[in-house]
Design a protein around this motif. Structure first.
Motif, PDB file in Angstrom:
ATOM      1  N   TRP A   1      19.416 -25.236 -37.773  1.00 50.65           N
ATOM      2  CA  TRP A   1      20.366 -24.114 -37.686  1.00 50.65           C
ATOM      3  C   TRP A   1      21.788 -24.615 -37.520  1.00 50.65           C
ATOM      4  N   TYR A   2      21.973 -25.641 -36.719  1.00 44.25           N
ATOM      5  CA  TYR A   2      23.320 -26.190 -36.496  1.00 44.25           C
ATOM      6  C   TYR A   2      23.893 -26.781 -37.783  1.00 44.25           C
ATOM      7  N   VAL A   3      23.045 -27.394 -38.600  1.00 43.85           N
ATOM      8  CA  VAL A   3      23.525 -28.019 -39.836  1.00 43.85           C
ATOM      9  C   VAL A   3      23.851 -26.973 -40.890  1.00 43.85           C
ATOM     10  N   PHE A   4      23.001 -25.953 -41.021  1.00 44.32           N
ATOM     11  CA  PHE A   4      23.147 -24.978 -42.103  1.00 44.32           C
ATOM     12  C   PHE A   4      23.833 -23.684 -41.669  1.00 44.32           C
ATOM     13  N   GLN A   5      24.388 -23.648 -40.483  1.00 43.42           N
ATOM     14  CA  GLN A   5      25.041 -22.416 -40.047  1.00 43.42           C
ATOM     15  C   GLN A   5      26.275 -22.140 -40.901  1.00 43.42           C
ATOM     16  N   THR A   6      26.612 -20.873 -41.016  1.00 42.96           N
ATOM     17  CA  THR A   6      27.733 -20.418 -41.827  1.00 42.96           C
ATOM     18  C   THR A   6      28.891 -19.990 -40.919  1.00 42.96           C
ATOM     19  N   ASP A   7      29.935 -19.463 -41.565  1.00 37.83           N
ATOM     20  CA  ASP A   7      31.083 -18.980 -40.790  1.00 37.83           C
ATOM     21  C   ASP A   7      30.745 -17.740 -39.971  1.00 37.83           C
ATOM     22  N   PHE A   8      29.557 -17.223 -40.174  1.00 35.64           N
ATOM     23  CA  PHE A   8      29.127 -16.051 -39.422  1.00 35.64           C
ATOM     24  C   PHE A   8      29.077 -16.324 -37.922  1.00 35.64           C
ATOM     25  N   TYR A   9      28.861 -17.608 -37.538  1.00 36.66           N
ATOM     26  CA  TYR A   9      28.720 -17.988 -36.125  1.00 36.66           C
ATOM     27  C   TYR A   9      29.995 -18.616 -35.567  1.00 36.66           C
ATOM     28  N   GLN A  10      31.137 -18.221 -36.060  1.00 38.49           N
ATOM     29  CA  GLN A  10      32.381 -18.776 -35.556  1.00 38.49           C
ATOM     30  C   GLN A  10      32.661 -18.382 -34.109  1.00 38.49           C
ATOM     31  N   PHE A  11      32.110 -17.242 -33.676  1.00 34.98           N
ATOM     32  CA  PHE A  11      32.353 -16.791 -32.316  1.00 34.98           C
ATOM     33  C   PHE A  11      31.473 -17.514 -31.296  1.00 34.98           C
ATOM     34  N   ILE A  12      30.625 -18.440 -31.742  1.00 33.34           N
ATOM     35  CA  ILE A  12      29.731 -19.184 -30.847  1.00 33.34           C
ATOM     36  C   ILE A  12      30.111 -20.655 -30.896  1.00 33.34           C
ATOM     37  N   TRP A  13      30.167 -21.292 -29.711  1.00 30.96           N
ATOM     38  CA  TRP A  13      30.349 -22.740 -29.667  1.00 30.96           C
ATOM     39  C   TRP A  13      28.980 -23.378 -29.849  1.00 30.96           C
ATOM     40  N   SER A  14      28.701 -23.803 -31.061  1.00 29.73           N
ATOM     41  CA  SER A  14      27.351 -24.209 -31.450  1.00 29.73           C
ATOM     42  C   SER A  14      26.801 -25.388 -30.661  1.00 29.73           C
ATOM     43  N   PRO A  15      27.568 -26.480 -30.441  1.00 26.82           N
ATOM     44  CA  PRO A  15      26.981 -27.603 -29.685  1.00 26.82           C
ATOM     45  C   PRO A  15      26.527 -27.209 -28.286  1.00 26.82           C
ATOM     46  N   LEU A  16      27.297 -26.351 -27.626  1.00 25.10           N
ATOM     47  CA  LEU A  16      26.905 -25.923 -26.289  1.00 25.10           C
ATOM     48  C   LEU A  16      25.629 -25.085 -26.336  1.00 25.10           C
ATOM     49  N   LEU A  17      25.487 -24.227 -27.350  1.00 24.68           N
ATOM     50  CA  LEU A  17      24.288 -23.411 -27.475  1.00 24.68           C
ATOM     51  C   LEU A  17      23.053 -24.276 -27.730  1.00 24.68           C
ATOM     52  N   VAL A  18      23.191 -25.302 -28.584  1.00 25.67           N
ATOM     53  CA  VAL A  18      22.076 -26.212 -28.840  1.00 25.67           C
ATOM     54  C   VAL A  18      21.654 -26.915 -27.556  1.00 25.67           C
ATOM     55  N   LEU A  19      22.642 -27.386 -26.796  1.00 21.43           N
ATOM     56  CA  LEU A  19      22.339 -28.073 -25.539  1.00 21.43           C
ATOM     57  C   LEU A  19      21.689 -27.129 -24.532  1.00 21.43           C
ATOM     58  N   GLU A  20      22.176 -25.910 -24.453  1.00 18.48           N
ATOM     59  CA  GLU A  20      21.604 -24.946 -23.507  1.00 18.48           C
ATOM     60  C   GLU A  20      20.148 -24.626 -23.835  1.00 18.48           C
ATOM     61  N   LEU A  21      19.826 -24.487 -25.112  1.00 19.48           N
ATOM     62  CA  LEU A  21      18.451 -24.177 -25.489  1.00 19.48           C
ATOM     63  C   LEU A  21      17.505 -25.336 -25.182  1.00 19.48           C
ATOM     64  N   LEU A  22      17.922 -26.549 -25.471  1.00 14.10           N
ATOM     65  CA  LEU A  22      17.072 -27.700 -25.175  1.00 14.10           C
ATOM     66  C   LEU A  22      16.903 -27.890 -23.672  1.00 14.10           C
ATOM     67  N   VAL A  23      17.992 -27.733 -22.924  1.00 11.22           N
ATOM     68  CA  VAL A  23      17.900 -27.861 -21.470  1.00 11.22           C
ATOM     69  C   VAL A  23      17.067 -26.731 -20.882  1.00 11.22           C
ATOM     70  N   GLY A  24      17.205 -25.513 -21.436  1.00  9.29           N
ATOM     71  CA  GLY A  24      16.421 -24.388 -20.947  1.00  9.29           C
ATOM     72  C   GLY A  24      14.928 -24.617 -21.119  1.00  9.29           C
ATOM     73  N   TYR A  25      14.531 -25.152 -22.255  1.00 13.53           N
ATOM     74  CA  TYR A  25      13.108 -25.437 -22.456  1.00 13.53           C
ATOM     75  C   TYR A  25      12.634 -26.548 -21.526  1.00 13.53           C
ATOM     76  N   ALA A  26      13.497 -27.542 -21.298  1.00 15.92           N
ATOM     77  CA  ALA A  26      13.138 -28.614 -20.369  1.00 15.92           C
ATOM     78  C   ALA A  26      13.005 -28.079 -18.939  1.00 15.92           C
ATOM     79  N   ILE A  27      13.836 -27.110 -18.561  1.00 17.77           N
ATOM     80  CA  ILE A  27      13.717 -26.504 -17.231  1.00 17.77           C
ATOM     81  C   ILE A  27      12.390 -25.762 -17.100  1.00 17.77           C
ATOM     82  N   GLY A  28      11.979 -25.068 -18.156  1.00 22.68           N
ATOM     83  CA  GLY A  28      10.680 -24.405 -18.135  1.00 22.68           C
ATOM     84  C   GLY A  28       9.541 -25.398 -17.931  1.00 22.68           C
ATOM     85  N   ILE A  29       9.602 -26.547 -18.605  1.00 24.74           N
ATOM     86  CA  ILE A  29       8.583 -27.576 -18.420  1.00 24.74           C
ATOM     87  C   ILE A  29       8.616 -28.111 -16.986  1.00 24.74           C
TER      88      ILE A  29
END
Length: 443
Positions: free
Chosen positions: A335-363
């Motif tokens: 998603w980070y590689v193929f994202q379009t200008d549609f996601y300009q309102f999101i800081w993508s690297p932070l969102l990727v990090l939050e999702l990976l950390v969130g799953y690690a917190i669940g584990i």
């Protein structure tokens, strides 16, 4: 006897989610979104029908003369009636003398290496209440993973496309997430009670909290990852979902065919071979739906009379979470590689990090639960930390680079190198030999 709070929570979530889905579908109809309206109603009524059938099957209403109850189930009001009946039974306990009671024997968890059996008298009213609890525990799982999980994924996808969250859609998403987490929690408790049916199991509030946090992080991150990936690669989301679903759907059947066990006939005496096959297919369908979003605490074993694998397999759990983490990371990076200008309102690297950390917190909360908060941890043959450590050692040995055959052959043919100890030992041996010869000549 405990108050049937779990029944009240199940019915409340079921009623709230159905009501919110009906309201949201009416707004979609007003806006002219027929597709979103149809899908919202589909994910609301299909699990509702399955819940009605499950309650009717568990309580055996088809073989009893209760036409009013069957009519209310047809009108999709069965859970409400069952909830009122359960509270009426709870209020009547102790007020009416029961002529017949049954005696159950349960083992206490071992203390100081000793296990004691306790006997308990169970009246007819208490037995009926236990049946209600078991029925609603199973319907909560069905509602969560065959209705709430697809509903949450759909509504979040609509929010991403429309770049906004309305009040009705946000309400439905919150209720759906709570329903999924509660269904996963009931699945965990159900697995514990099935595996340790001979023991008196008491789950502490800390254990409930750990399961709630574990399932919340695991399910929320999984849904967000699937929605983000499907928003940029709509075509490729279908193979991902189908591969996941058919893998978990076919896995119990593959194990069953490999075991060469006879076809299970003890599900229901009145069922034919076709009816039993349909029930098993629905059960594996639910199993695949659970594993699509989170780890299924109940592992199917079709060759077992109870259809449940009662052994604790840490390696299977470790493989599941390792592969699921890799899959989530791959999907979110695509998603980070193929994202379009549609996601300009999101800081993508932070969102990727939050999702990976969130799953690690669940584990992390999952490890805390099995290591410290599991009510039957004293019955484990090995702890989860030890099992994961042994599994990591096996993985290390498997992935360790193997020396080349030529190098090993050269090392094997090379003459041994003399060390200082070898030289010292040879010198001492020569001196001893010379001394013995001298003593012989003197003699």
């Amino acid at each position: 006897m405990r108050l049937p709070c779990s029944i009240f929570v199940s019915v409340s979530l079921f009623t709230a989610e159905t009501t919110a889905a009906l309201y949201l579908s009416s707004t979609y109809r007003s806006a002219g979104d027929r597709i979103w309206q149809g899908l919202t109603l589909l994910f609301a009524f299909v699990p509702s029908v399955l819940v009605q059938l499950t309650l009717t099957f568990i309580h055996r209403d088809l073989s009893r003369d209760r036409p009013l109850v069957l009519l209310l189930h047809i009108l999709q009001l069965g859970p409400i009636v069952r909830c009122l009946e359960a509270f009426w039974i709870y209020g009547s306990i102790g007020k009416i003398e029961e002529p017949y009671v049954s005696i159950t024997r349960r083992k206490q968890l071992p203390k100081n290496g000793r296990t004691e059996e306790i006997e308990k008298q169970v009246g007819q009213a208490e037995g009926k209440l236990c049946t209600h609890r078991a029925a609603f525990a199973r319907t909560s799982v069905i509602q969560a993973f065959l209705g709430s999980a697809p509903q949450l994924t759909l509504q979040l996808y609509i929010c991403v496309l429309q770049r906004g969250i309305s009040i009705g859609r946000g309400t439905l998403m919150v209720i759906s997430l709570l329903s999924i987490v509660y269904g996963a929690l009931r699945c965990n408790i159900l697995a514990i009670k099935i595996k340790y049916d001979d023991y008196e199991v008491n789950v502490k509030p800390v254990a409930y909290l750990c399961i709630f946090l574990w399932r919340s992080f695991e399910i929320a991150t999984r849904v967000v990852v699937l929605v983000l990936f499907s928003s940029v690669l709509q075509i490729w989301i279908l193979p991902v979902v189908l591969i996941n679903f058919f893998t978990f759907f076919s896995y119990p059947w593959i194990l069953f065919w490999r075991s060469r066990s006879p076809f299970p006939e003890n599900i229901e005496k009145t069922f034919t071979r076709v009816g039993t096959t349909m029930v098993l297919c629905l059960l594996t369908f639910l199993y695949a739906g659970i594993n699509m979003f989170c780890w299924s605490a109940v592992q199917l074993k079709l060759s077992d009379p109870d259809l449940i694998n009662k052994s604790q397999n840490w390696y299977r759990m470790a493989v599941y979470y390792m592969l699921r983490f890799v899959e989530n990371a791959t999907l979110i990076l695509l998603w980070y590689v193929f994202q379009t200008d549609f996601y300009q309102f999101i800081w993508s690297p932070l969102l990727v990090l939050e999702l990976l950390v969130g799953y690690a917190i669940g584990i992390f909360f999952m490890l805390v639960f099995y290591q410290f908060c599991h009510p039957c941890k004293r019955l484990f043959s090995s702890s989860i930390s030890r099992g994961l450590w042994e599994w990591s050692n096996i993985l290390y040995l498997y992935c360790r680079p193997v020396p080349e055959a030529g190098v090993a052959f050269k090392v094997a043919l090379s003459p041994p190198v003399a060390t200082d100890r070898d030289v010292t030992n040879d010198t001492a041996s020569d001196m001893n030999g010379s001394l013995n010869q001298t003593m012989t000549y003197d003699a």
